[in-house]
Design an enzyme around this catalytic site. Structure first.
Site, PDB file in Angstrom:
ATOM      1  N   THR A 269       0.861  -1.194   0.000  1.00  0.00           N
ATOM      2  CA  THR A 269       0.000   0.000   0.000  1.00  0.00           C
ATOM      3  C   THR A 269       0.899   1.246   0.000  1.00  0.00           C
ATOM      4  OG1 THR A 269      -0.083  -0.061   2.383  1.00  0.00           O
ATOM      5  CG2 THR A 269      -1.878  -1.174   1.223  1.00  0.00           C
TER       6      THR A 269
ATOM      7  N   ASP B 120       0.996  -5.918   4.995  1.00  0.00           N
ATOM      8  CA  ASP B 120       0.909  -5.433   6.368  1.00  0.00           C
ATOM      9  C   ASP B 120      -0.420  -4.738   6.660  1.00  0.00           C
ATOM     10  OD1 ASP B 120       1.537  -3.314   4.672  1.00  0.00           O
ATOM     11  OD2 ASP B 120       3.519  -3.004   5.507  1.00  0.00           O
TER      12      ASP B 120
ATOM     13  N   ASN C  99      13.584   4.877   5.650  1.00  0.00           N
ATOM     14  CA  ASN C  99      14.612   4.229   6.477  1.00  0.00           C
ATOM     15  C   ASN C  99      15.001   2.847   5.934  1.00  0.00           C
ATOM     16  OD1 ASN C  99      12.398   2.687   7.056  1.00  0.00           O
ATOM     17  ND2 ASN C  99      12.322   3.146   9.244  1.00  0.00           N
TER      18      ASN C  99
ATOM     19  N   HIS D 153      12.902   0.393   5.169  1.00  0.00           N
ATOM     20  CA  HIS D 153      12.032  -0.735   5.532  1.00  0.00           C
ATOM     21  C   HIS D 153      11.320  -1.321   4.308  1.00  0.00           C
ATOM     22  CE1 HIS D 153       8.292   1.968   6.619  1.00  0.00           C
ATOM     23  NE2 HIS D 153       8.235   1.605   5.369  1.00  0.00           N
TER      24      HIS D 153
ATOM     25  N   GLY E 107       7.741  -3.810   3.744  1.00  0.00           N
ATOM     26  CA  GLY E 107       6.629  -4.081   4.645  1.00  0.00           C
ATOM     27  C   GLY E 107       6.825  -3.116   5.811  1.00  0.00           C
TER      28      GLY E 107
ATOM     29  N   GLU F  99      11.210  -2.825  10.151  1.00  0.00           N
ATOM     30  CA  GLU F  99      12.028  -1.648  10.399  1.00  0.00           C
ATOM     31  C   GLU F  99      13.501  -2.058  10.541  1.00  0.00           C
ATOM     32  OE1 GLU F  99      10.488   0.944   9.817  1.00  0.00           O
ATOM     33  OE2 GLU F  99       8.859   1.464  11.165  1.00  0.00           O
TER      34      GLU F  99
ATOM     35  N   LYS G 196      13.378   8.902  -1.408  1.00  0.00           N
ATOM     36  CA  LYS G 196      13.720   7.477  -1.299  1.00  0.00           C
ATOM     37  C   LYS G 196      15.147   7.188  -1.762  1.00  0.00           C
ATOM     38  CE  LYS G 196       9.601   6.425   0.100  1.00  0.00           C
ATOM     39  NZ  LYS G 196       8.583   5.736  -0.659  1.00  0.00           N
TER      40      LYS G 196
END
Ligand code: F6R
Length: 256
Positions: free
Chosen positions: A50, A81, A150, A152, A154, A157, A215
């Site tokens: 998503t 998720d 960062n 990640h 899903g 983390e 990104k």
């Protein structure tokens, strides 16, 4: 995938496609999905993501579905998720997102599209059950991923083990800040259920999409930094069929 619209290269064993035009990026990104609907094994299992990156993706899927009448009736899908302690009717939930951006527009069979249940009574039992349902379906054939600023994938983390299965996570402050725009008056959940990195790596084919300058550092670390849980997306370098589809901005920090 169209060779004309993208510049392709291999970086540390990973196939990377860079697009000048985001329309071309998304029309290439939906190709393997429709390929599987048309000639795949007949019962493809998709892994869906998503977030903002995937809004144009689902618009492209819905418009191609309308044009060609390909059916999703034999397909199955698992989302990466869902927030924990959220009702599927909450407009910030991923269940709501998937329904409004995809499932209300296509003909996927009832019960064939699943997300972790963010309102389940026991999140650990829900995580185990979700992982079990993915395994029972024979794992994901084609997994789509976005990437967090960062690194990640899903909601895995930084620091998450590459052996992780579906589990409950505490969202990092950076992720909460990035996603709080989808929630009013501080309703942003603190936890989420996510497929683990091992769950993701068991997929047969993976397509990661990243757009925008914000990104670029995460993309660079994933492709050219160490393969380490500090950058969860770097785990994709352990997969033999993963492709990064990037726009120029997201690719802007990649070294030659
Ligand atoms: C969403 C998900 C996340 C997002 C990532 C990027 O299901 O798993 O990893 O893909 O946070 O989100 P956007 O696209 O909103 O920047």
């Amino acid at each position: 995938m169209s060779k004309l619209a993208a510049r392709g290269r291999m970086i540390n064993g990973m196939s990377v496609l860079v697009y000048e035009d985001s329309k071309a990026l998304y029309s290439d990104a939906i190709r393997p999905l429709f390929g599987m609907l048309r000639n795949g094994n007949g019962h493809p299992t998709f892994g869906f993501a998503t977030g903002g990156t995937f809004l144009p993706f689902y618009r492209a899927v819905v418009s191609e579905f309308g044009r060609n009448g390909d059916s999703f009736r034999k397909a199955r899908a698992f989302n990466l998720d869902e927030y924990w302690r959220i009702d599927p009717k909450n407009p910030g939930s991923y269940a709501f997102y998937m329904h409004s951006n995809l499932y209300s527009h296509i003909d996927m069979g009832p019960g064939m599209a699943q997300l972790p249940r963010g309102n389940a009574e026991d999140p650990r039992a829900e995580a185990r059950g979700y992982e079990g349902r993915i395994r029972k379906a024979g794992d994901v054939d084609l997994q789509y991923l976005g990437i967090g600023r960062n690194g990640h994938i899903g909601f895995n983390e930084p620091g998450t083990s590459f052996r992780s299965k579906t589990h409950l996570v505490k969202l990092s402050p950076r992720t909460r800040e990035a996603n709080s725009q989808y929630f009013s008056n501080g309703d942003m959940p603190r936890k989420a259920l996510t497929m683990g990195i091992n769950t993701i790596l068991r997929s047969r084919e993976i397509v990661l999409i990243a757009t925008g300058e914000e990104k670029s550092a995460a993309v660079m670390k994933a492709l050219q930094g160490p393969v380490s849980p500090r950058t969860p997306a770097s785990a994709l370098r352990l997969h033999s069929r993963a492709t990064f589809m990037l726009d120029e901005e997201a690719a802007s920090m990649l070294r030659r």
